[in-house]
Design an enzyme around this catalytic site. Structure first.
Site, PDB file in Angstrom:
ATOM      1  N   GLY A   1     -35.069 -35.667 -71.888  1.00 40.50           N
ATOM      2  CA  GLY A   1     -36.309 -34.991 -72.215  1.00 40.50           C
ATOM      3  C   GLY A   1     -37.060 -35.776 -73.276  1.00 40.50           C
TER       4      GLY A   1
ATOM      5  N   ILE B   1     -36.573 -36.128 -76.538  1.00 44.99           N
ATOM      6  CA  ILE B   1     -35.765 -36.884 -77.501  1.00 44.99           C
ATOM      7  C   ILE B   1     -34.963 -37.970 -76.811  1.00 44.99           C
ATOM      8  CG2 ILE B   1     -33.901 -36.722 -79.185  1.00 44.99           C
ATOM      9  CD1 ILE B   1     -34.994 -33.869 -79.824  1.00 44.99           C
TER      10      ILE B   1
ATOM     11  N   SER C   1     -27.846 -32.800 -80.591  1.00 45.18           N
ATOM     12  CA  SER C   1     -28.491 -31.713 -79.841  1.00 45.18           C
ATOM     13  C   SER C   1     -28.027 -30.355 -80.360  1.00 45.18           C
ATOM     14  CB  SER C   1     -28.222 -31.870 -78.346  1.00 45.18           C
ATOM     15  OG  SER C   1     -26.834 -31.878 -78.059  1.00 45.18           O
ATOM     16  N   ARG C   2     -26.924 -29.846 -79.815  1.00 46.91           N
ATOM     17  CA  ARG C   2     -26.309 -28.604 -80.286  1.00 46.91           C
ATOM     18  C   ARG C   2     -24.804 -28.826 -80.362  1.00 46.91           C
ATOM     19  NH1 ARG C   2     -30.578 -27.406 -81.999  1.00 46.91           N
ATOM     20  NH2 ARG C   2     -31.972 -25.734 -81.314  1.00 46.91           N
TER      21      ARG C   2
ATOM     22  N   GLU D   1     -21.454 -24.029 -88.466  1.00 45.49           N
ATOM     23  CA  GLU D   1     -22.126 -24.699 -89.582  1.00 45.49           C
ATOM     24  C   GLU D   1     -22.211 -23.775 -90.791  1.00 45.49           C
ATOM     25  OE1 GLU D   1     -25.860 -26.214 -88.173  1.00 45.49           O
ATOM     26  OE2 GLU D   1     -24.938 -27.472 -86.635  1.00 45.49           O
TER      27      GLU D   1
ATOM     28  N   HIS E   1     -26.904 -31.398 -90.092  1.00 50.24           N
ATOM     29  CA  HIS E   1     -27.958 -30.879 -89.223  1.00 50.24           C
ATOM     30  C   HIS E   1     -29.344 -31.202 -89.805  1.00 50.24           C
ATOM     31  CE1 HIS E   1     -28.715 -27.576 -86.005  1.00 50.24           C
ATOM     32  NE2 HIS E   1     -29.658 -28.507 -85.972  1.00 50.24           N
TER      33      HIS E   1
END
Length: 315
Positions: free
Chosen positions: A152, A154, A233-234, A263, A281
Site C-alpha cells: 500500500g 507505506i 505495521s501492527r 505495548e 512505536h
C-alpha cells in the site's frame, strides 16, 4: 460537540489551535489519558459527542451503540483496525480517515531499522557505550533480496527508498499490484515464494483476521537461514513468541520492531537479544507526520460535519 481522545494529537498545541480555528462555534473537549483510561470513563465522556477524534482507543460495536449522539468518527493516524467499520455503517456513523499521511515517516523509519540491523549499527552502538571496540560492519543492504509484505502507501514508499541501494525487491499483496511494483523496479510474487527467497522481510499490512500472526512457525520453516525481519505495521502481524524463539536460537540474522503484541514492550528476553533493534512505536511519529495526521483528521471532520449539516438543511 467534538471530543478528542487521540493522545498524540492532544500533545501538540498547534493541532489544538488548528482544530479550534476550524470549528470556532463548536464545543471541543480534550480528554487526557486519565479521564478515558477505562471503558466506562470513555463512554461517559463521549455521551454527548457528535464527533469523536480517536487515536488508538477501541471503537467497537458495543461502545458505538451506546453513543446516541455520535455521527462522525475521525481517525488520527493510519489504519482502522481499532474502529468497527461495519458497526459505524450500521449505526449511520460516518468515518473520516485519510490513508498514507505518514508514509514518508514510516518508510524512513523502516529503512533505518534495516540499516541498523544489517550494518550492525544498533549492536555496535550498544557495545561502544560499554567501552567495547567491535569492528563488524555487517552486510550491505544492497546485496540483499528484500521482500515487502503489503504494498500500500507505506510498502510502496519503502520500495522507492530502497531503489538507490540496488536491492532486488519482491512484493506480496492480496491485490494485483504488478504495474505499481514494476514502476519501482519490484516484482510481485506469492507469499510463500517471497518467504523462500528473501534475505530481509518487512511487513506493511493492516491488522485483519487474515494478517493476524501471518508470520509464525509455518513461515519460519520456509525462510532461508539468517533472514532479517522488520515490522512497522501492527505487532500482532507476527507471532512474537515464535519470532523471539527463532532469534534466541540464532535462526534469524536480526529482528527490527517498532510495534509489539503488547505495548509498552516489557519482554526482556526479546529486547536484550544482541541482534534485536527496537523502537517504541515511533515510526509514524516524526514531527512532520504528527502534524500531517492531525491535519488530515481535522480535514475529515470538516468534510463530514459539513455534509451532515447540508443533509440536515435539505431535510
Amino acid at each position: 460537540m467534538i471530543v478528542v481522545t487521540a493522545s498524540s494529537f492532544l500533545k501538540v498545541p498547534q493541532l489544538r489551535r488548528r482544530l479550534e480555528a476550524a470549528f470556532p462555534y463548536r464545543k471541543i473537549i480534550y480528554v487526557e489519558d486519565k479521564r478515558a483510561d477505562s471503558r466506562d470513563k470513555l463512554m461517559q465522556v463521549l455521551q454527548e459527542a457528535e464527533a469523536w477524534l480517536v487515536g488508538r482507543e477501541l471503537a467497537d460495536a458495543a461502545l458505538l451503540s451506546a453513543l446516541p449522539s455520535l455521527r462522525v468518527v475521525a481517525k488520527y493516524g493510519v489504519g482502522l483496525d481499532n474502529v468497527d467499520v461495519e458497526a459505524c455503517s450500521r449505526l449511520g456513523i460516518r468515518i473520516a480517515w485519510e490513508g498514507g499521511v505518514n508514509r514518508d515517516a514510516v518508510g524512513e523509519h523502516t529503512l533505518g531499522l534495516m540499516l541498523a540491523m544489517c550494518r550492525n549499527i544498533g549492536l555496535g552502538s550498544r557495545l561502544l557505550s560499554q567501552g567495547i571496540w567491535w569492528k563488524n560492519g555487517g552486510r550491505n543492504l544492497g546485496s540483499m533480496t528484500v521482500g515487502i509484505v503489503g504494498f500500500g502507501h507505506i510498502g510502496t514508499r519503502v520500495a522507492e527508498l530502497l531503489q538507490p541501494f540496488g536491492c532486488q525487491i519482491l512484493i506480496h499483496d492480496i491485490l494485483d499490484k504488478t504495474e505499481e511494483a514494476e514502476k519501482v523496479g519490484a516484482k510481485q510474487v506469492k507469499y510463500q515464494e517471497l518467504l523462500k527467497v528473501a534475505d530481509l522481510l518487512t511487513f506493511h499490512v493492516p491488522l485483519t483476521p487474515q494478517t493476524l500472526k501471518m508470520f509464525g512457525a509455518n513461515e519460519l520453516a520456509l525462510i532461508k537461514p539468517a533472514v532479517y525481519i522488520v515490522n512497522t505495521s501492527r505487532g500482532e502481524v507476527l507471532d512474537q513468541e515464535k519470532v523471539k524463539e527463532a532469534l534466541q536460537k540464532g535462526e534469524l540474522a536480526g529482528v527490527g520492531l517498532d510495534v509489539y503484541q503488547s505495548e509498552p514492550l516489557v519482554d526482556k528476553d526479546l529486547y536484550s537479544q544482541e541482534n534485536f533493534v527496537g523502537t517504541a512505536h515511533t515510526a509514524g511519529n516524526s514531527q512532520e507526520a504528527v502534524l500531517a495526521m492531525g491535519e488530515a483528521a481535522i480535514r475529515g471532520l470538516q468534510k463530514e460535519l459539513a455534509l451532515l449539516a447540508k443533509n440536515s438543511d435539505l431535510n
